[in-house]
Structures are given as C-alpha cells and as structure tokens.
Design a protein around this motif. Structure first.
Motif, mmCIF file in Angstrom:
data_model
loop_
_atom_site.group_PDB
_atom_site.id
_atom_site.type_symbol
_atom_site.label_atom_id
_atom_site.label_comp_id
_atom_site.label_asym_id
_atom_site.label_seq_id
_atom_site.Cartn_x
_atom_site.Cartn_y
_atom_site.Cartn_z
ATOM 1 N N UNK A 151 0.850 -1.192 0.000
ATOM 2 C CA UNK A 151 0.000 0.000 0.000
ATOM 3 C C UNK A 151 0.887 1.243 0.000
ATOM 4 N N UNK A 152 0.676 2.088 -1.012
ATOM 5 C CA UNK A 152 1.296 3.406 -1.068
ATOM 6 C C UNK A 152 0.250 4.435 -0.645
ATOM 7 N N UNK A 153 0.628 5.327 0.258
ATOM 8 C CA UNK A 153 -0.214 6.465 0.623
ATOM 9 C C UNK A 153 0.491 7.733 0.171
ATOM 10 N N UNK A 154 -0.199 8.545 -0.642
ATOM 11 C CA UNK A 154 0.398 9.763 -1.190
ATOM 12 C C UNK A 154 -0.398 10.979 -0.763
ATOM 13 N N UNK A 155 0.320 12.030 -0.335
ATOM 14 C CA UNK A 155 -0.288 13.333 -0.058
ATOM 15 C C UNK A 155 0.525 14.387 -0.773
ATOM 16 N N UNK A 156 -0.173 15.372 -1.343
ATOM 17 C CA UNK A 156 0.469 16.317 -2.235
ATOM 18 C C UNK A 156 1.456 17.272 -1.598
ATOM 19 N N UNK A 157 1.023 18.075 -0.636
ATOM 20 C CA UNK A 157 1.883 19.130 -0.133
ATOM 21 C C UNK A 157 2.223 20.085 -1.262
ATOM 22 N N UNK A 158 3.522 20.319 -1.466
ATOM 23 C CA UNK A 158 3.955 21.175 -2.572
ATOM 24 C C UNK A 158 3.819 20.477 -3.922
ATOM 25 N N UNK A 159 3.608 19.171 -3.887
ATOM 26 C CA UNK A 159 3.418 18.402 -5.130
ATOM 27 C C UNK A 159 1.933 18.431 -5.503
ATOM 28 N N UNK A 160 1.629 18.849 -6.712
ATOM 29 C CA UNK A 160 0.258 18.842 -7.202
ATOM 30 C C UNK A 160 -0.053 17.561 -7.984
ATOM 31 N N UNK A 161 0.976 16.826 -8.312
ATOM 32 C CA UNK A 161 0.792 15.603 -9.102
ATOM 33 C C UNK A 161 1.994 14.690 -8.894
ATOM 34 N N UNK A 162 1.778 13.420 -9.173
ATOM 35 C CA UNK A 162 2.857 12.441 -9.218
ATOM 36 C C UNK A 162 2.710 11.671 -10.530
ATOM 37 N N UNK A 163 3.776 11.019 -10.944
ATOM 38 C CA UNK A 163 3.730 10.229 -12.178
ATOM 39 C C UNK A 163 3.876 8.755 -11.830
ATOM 40 N N UNK A 164 3.063 7.940 -12.470
ATOM 41 C CA UNK A 164 3.061 6.503 -12.234
ATOM 42 C C UNK A 164 3.056 5.772 -13.566
ATOM 43 N N UNK A 165 3.486 4.512 -13.525
ATOM 44 C CA UNK A 165 3.368 3.675 -14.715
ATOM 45 C C UNK A 165 3.315 2.211 -14.291
ATOM 46 N N UNK A 166 2.648 1.415 -15.122
ATOM 47 C CA UNK A 166 2.700 -0.033 -14.936
ATOM 48 C C UNK A 166 2.875 -0.689 -16.294
ATOM 49 N N UNK A 167 3.868 -1.549 -16.356
ATOM 50 C CA UNK A 167 4.230 -2.248 -17.593
ATOM 51 C C UNK A 167 4.377 -1.290 -18.772
ATOM 52 N N UNK A 168 5.026 -0.140 -18.515
ATOM 53 C CA UNK A 168 5.346 0.792 -19.587
ATOM 54 C C UNK A 168 4.239 1.743 -19.970
ATOM 55 N N UNK A 169 3.101 1.694 -19.286
ATOM 56 C CA UNK A 169 1.997 2.603 -19.589
ATOM 57 C C UNK A 169 1.904 3.654 -18.483
ATOM 58 N N UNK A 170 2.309 4.900 -18.779
ATOM 59 C CA UNK A 170 2.365 5.936 -17.734
ATOM 60 C C UNK A 170 1.104 6.787 -17.663
ATOM 61 N N UNK A 171 0.923 7.418 -16.505
ATOM 62 C CA UNK A 171 -0.139 8.408 -16.358
ATOM 63 C C UNK A 171 0.248 9.422 -15.293
ATOM 64 N N UNK A 172 -0.462 10.548 -15.320
ATOM 65 C CA UNK A 172 -0.249 11.629 -14.360
ATOM 66 C C UNK A 172 -1.307 11.518 -13.266
ATOM 67 N N UNK A 173 -0.847 11.377 -12.014
ATOM 68 C CA UNK A 173 -1.755 11.171 -10.891
ATOM 69 C C UNK A 173 -1.915 12.461 -10.095
ATOM 70 N N UNK A 174 -3.107 13.097 -10.102
ATOM 71 C CA UNK A 174 -3.313 14.310 -9.304
ATOM 72 C C UNK A 174 -3.284 13.997 -7.818
ATOM 73 N N UNK A 175 -2.773 14.943 -7.023
ATOM 74 C CA UNK A 175 -2.664 14.759 -5.582
ATOM 75 C C UNK A 175 -3.347 15.907 -4.838
ATOM 76 N N UNK A 176 -3.826 15.616 -3.651
ATOM 77 C CA UNK A 176 -4.413 16.614 -2.765
ATOM 78 C C UNK A 176 -3.566 16.724 -1.506
ATOM 79 N N UNK A 177 -3.507 17.926 -0.947
ATOM 80 C CA UNK A 177 -2.756 18.117 0.286
ATOM 81 C C UNK A 177 -3.558 17.653 1.505
ATOM 82 N N UNK A 178 -4.885 17.916 1.480
ATOM 83 C CA UNK A 178 -5.699 17.622 2.654
ATOM 84 C C UNK A 178 -6.183 16.172 2.713
ATOM 85 N N UNK A 179 -6.231 15.489 1.559
ATOM 86 C CA UNK A 179 -6.704 14.105 1.533
ATOM 87 C C UNK A 179 -5.651 13.199 0.888
#
Length: 474
Positions: free
Chosen positions: A427-455
C-alpha cells in the motif's frame, strides 16, 4: 572376395544427402519445419474457424450449420494476436506472413478485434460446438495455444482477458507465447522468446510458431492495482487502468492523511512492474511526444535514443534548480506499507530520503533485459529477510533509484539499486503538499496522478489468485 566398397560408398552418399537436406532446412533461427507440415499442425478445421470469426464479427455466440470437414486429428491449433502498429514497418508484412502460414481467420489484428471479444465470442463459439457434441471443437478448445505479436503492454492486455476464463470457470486457459515487437520486451525475454524482432524474421516466425506448439509451459504471477483518490479530479488513464466502483477500504493500515468522503477508484493488472516517480515522469513525457510526433518512433532503436534524450531534458540526470530540491525525494509525499511473505500484518517500511523513483518488480527483466534487483548473496538475503526471486513466487521486489546516473550504473551492474522490501501486498499512501501531481506507470503505460494536500490517495497492490500460463521459448 569382392570388396564391400560400393555399399560403403552408397551409405556415405546417403549420409551426405541427409546432411545436405538438413542444412537446407536450417535457418538463423534453428531447424526449419516445412511450411505445409506446420500449416497442417496449427490450422483449425475450416468450419470452426469460419464460425468463430462470424461469432466475433456479429458479437453473438452461434453454432452455425457450416459444412464440417472430414473427421481427422486436431494437432495443436494456434491463434495469433498482432498489434500491427508495433514493430515499426514490419507490422503489416508480419501479419501477411502469419495469415499465409495458418489462414487469415486465426490471425487477429488488435486494431480490429479486441482480446475480450475473442474470449467472449470466439472461444464461446467453440465451447458451444463442443457442448452440442462436436468432439473436434472440444479438442480444438482444449489444445488451443495463443501467440501474441507485440510489446509488453499488448501481451499483458491479452493475458488479462484470458484470465477472465479462469474467473468464469471456463478451463483450460490457453497458454501464451510471444513474438517481441515492442521496445523493452521484458516479458518476452523472461520466457525465452527474445528481446527484439529477429533480423531473419520470415524464417524465425515459422520457427516460433513451431516452437509454440510443443514447448513446455510455466506460470506467471499477475498483480491487481487499485487506486483510491479523492473525487473531483480527472484521471487520464492508460487502457489497462479502468474506473471501477468504490471498494471497501482496508482499515488495518495506519494512515497519515484524511480519507475523502467521496472517492474515485481505478483498477488494473500488471505483470512486470509498477513504478512511481521520475522514471514514470520520463516515460509519460516520451509517450506523449511519440503520440504527437509518431514519425519519430520508427522502431526500438530510435525509441531508445529519443527516450534517453528526454530523460536528460526532464531532469532525471540533471535536477533543475528549485527552492527546495528535497521535495524531489519521494519520502516527502509517500508512505509505504507492505505485507511480508506468509504474514497478514501490515508493516511500515522507511523510504530512503535520496530515492526519486520506486519500482515494484515481478520479473527478472526490466528496462530491456536488466535485472536491477540483482543476484543477491545468500548471507545478504538472510540478513535482509529476502528470498530468491521468481516470476511465480507471490512476491514483488521493491527497490529505488536516486537519479538517472544511479539508475544507469545499476543497469550495467556497477552498483545495486536501493533494496527496500520484498512484499506479498503493498500500500502506497500519497499526499500532495507542494506536489500537485505524481507520475506513475505499470508495464510501460504511464499516467499523471493528481494529488491533494488535505486528503490522501492510496495505491493498493495484491496478487491475482490465478497465475497466467506461459509457453517457454528457450
């Protein structure tokens, strides 16, 4: 007494003739099987393949009154899925070659026929014939083998759809072989089908089909990925990640952030790796560049050159100056919990502050055949609580890269990756803070993951109970 020389001469000539005939049947890809012999072995009875095609095109499982061919043995029928856009300029020529070797009804272009359509309607048609007492259809369904001509993403797509057969109790699930048409081809490498499209491909394809009919099989773990994120954000997902209904959240894990009242959930399956961080950001940029300017992507070599250049541009090797460079470390936005082997308890695992990319790896092959987890010494594994890694051991190897230079040195085995954990669930838990997004990929297929600071956003990974059946190419 007469000399036996003439008999000896005849025997010698026969041996030479046999040797010459054998040499004529050789190619760079090994011993070549005669085309007609191969075609007879892998081709379905005509009435079955015509009915199967009709069922798929009409999207209706039918057992039409086709004229049945004379009774005969069904040897080892093969169906091929080909991504005709892969493999550079070879895609259309390869498809024509495959159709010539087995008949066009058994070769499916993924631009026209999706794998789930074949599973639902094509195999459904064979099963209906079999249920009506057709032994040839029953034998064809039981002996069927699949060949996928494409990259890792294409292979995973087909394997995922075949996995639905297990869920529905429609056994056996056909085993799968691979013709590598992608850039990395890590699945193909892992099961002995090679890392690139062969130079002498016309002969090699015939050899591949022959091998696919008689080679032994092994198993491959697959991993379900579930994203739970606050509602209200649009997620541009790859085709392997689909929106799903809200799932029950596992409350056994301590969380740092708040749970949003309304969440959106996305689900997918991967076979080789999942990653978060800078490597996924580079892959995302390259993926969009290739879609915008497809003329730049003419094959694996040009893809790798462009990918390397884009890595430098994105800051994977040279981090741009910023107010707080430490923000680029994933530790600032990410918490990692794992379940160890044979354990039901979640454990919080510390993330090294220097790590900018985290990878959860299933196979020994990553980034075109590299093994960043490495071959670990027994005393080191004992100290860390690790076991030897296998593709069907129910474990993911979790490691980190600090930057592009570190990743490069790891790939050429000068240094090791940052070993973080071996996990049966993550389990990965991500919170944004100064980051508004993170990048993820699985088996070579990437996407941009939006992040929230409060949730918090959660990424859960667990093994799929069913293992895919793979054909070993070597």
């Amino acid at each position: 007494m007469e000399s036996p020389a003439p008999e000896t001469t005849v025997n010698t000539m026969a041996v030479r003739r046999s040797w010459v005939d054998s040499m004529k049947r050789c190619s760079l890809s090994g011993i070549s099987i005669p085309k007609e012999e191969l075609k007879k072995r892998i081709t379905m009875p005509e009435y079955l393949r015509v009915a199967m095609r009709y069922s798929i095109s009409s999207k209706d499982i039918v057992a039409c009154d086709c004229e049945k061919s004379p009774v005969g043995e069904v040897e080892c029928p093969v169906v091929v899925f080909i991504n005709s856009k892969s493999g550079g300029r070879h895609g259309p020529d390869l498809m024509a070659r495959l159709q010539d070797l087995m008949g066009q009804e058994q070769v499916f272009d993924l631009q026209d026929v999706r794998p789930h359509e074949f599973v639902e309607y094509g195999l459904g048609c064979l099963e209906k014939f079999a249920a009506n007492g057709d032994n040839r259809a029953k034998e064809t369904r039981e002996k069927l083998r699949i060949v996928v001509a494409g990259g890792d993403g294409t292979v995973g797509w087909v394997l995922g759809c075949l996995g639905e057969l297990h869920k529905e109790g429609r056994n056996p699930v056909p085993p799968t072989a691979i013709i590598p048409l992608g850039t990395g081809n890590d699945l193909s490498r892992s099961f002995g089908w090679g890392g690139s499209f062969p130079f002498s491909w016309r002969a090699a394809i015939k050899n591949t089909l022959d091998k696919a009919t008689r080679a032994p099989t092994s198993y491959l773990d697959s991993w379900k990925l579930l994203i739970s994120m606050p509602s209200g954000e649009n997620l541009d997902t790859p085709h392997s990640l689909k929106q799903t209904e809200e799932v029950i959240f596992d409350q056994d894990v301590e969380i740092k952030g708040k749970l949003a009242e309304k969440v959106s959930c996305y689900q997918g399956v991967f076979y080789n790796y999942f990653s978060i961080g800078m490597d996924a950001q580079v892959a995302y940029g390259f993926h969009h560049l290739r879609n915008e300017k497809p003329y730049l992507a003419q094959g694996p070599i040009s893809n790798k050159i462009i990918y390397s250049g884009y890595s430098c541009k994105q800051g994977w090797f040279f981090t741009p100056c910023m107010a707080d460079p430490g923000l680029r470390g994933l530790k600032n936005i990410l918490r990692l919990h794992v379940k160890r082997q044979n354990s039901s308890e979640w454990e919080l695992v510390p993330i090294p502050s220097s790590v900018r990319s985290i990878v959860a790896l299933n196979l020994h092959s990553y980034a075109s055949g590299r093994n960043p987890w490495g071959k670990l010494k027994p005393d080191y594994m004992e100290k860390k609580g690790f076991v030897e890694a296998h593709a069907d051991d129910g474990l993911l190897e979790v490691f980190g890269f600090k930057h592009g230079w570190h990743a490069s040195f790891v790939m050429v085995e000068l240094i090791s990756a940052k070993h973080i954990a071996q996990a049966a669930a993550i389990r990965f838990e991500l919170r944004g803070g100064a980051w508004k997004k993170a990048f993820m990929q699985m088996d070579g297929e990437p996407w941009k993951q939006p992040l929230k600071n409060e949730f918090s956003t959660f990424v859960d990974i667990e093994r799929v109970p069913f293992r895919s059946v793979m054909i070993n190419g070597g």
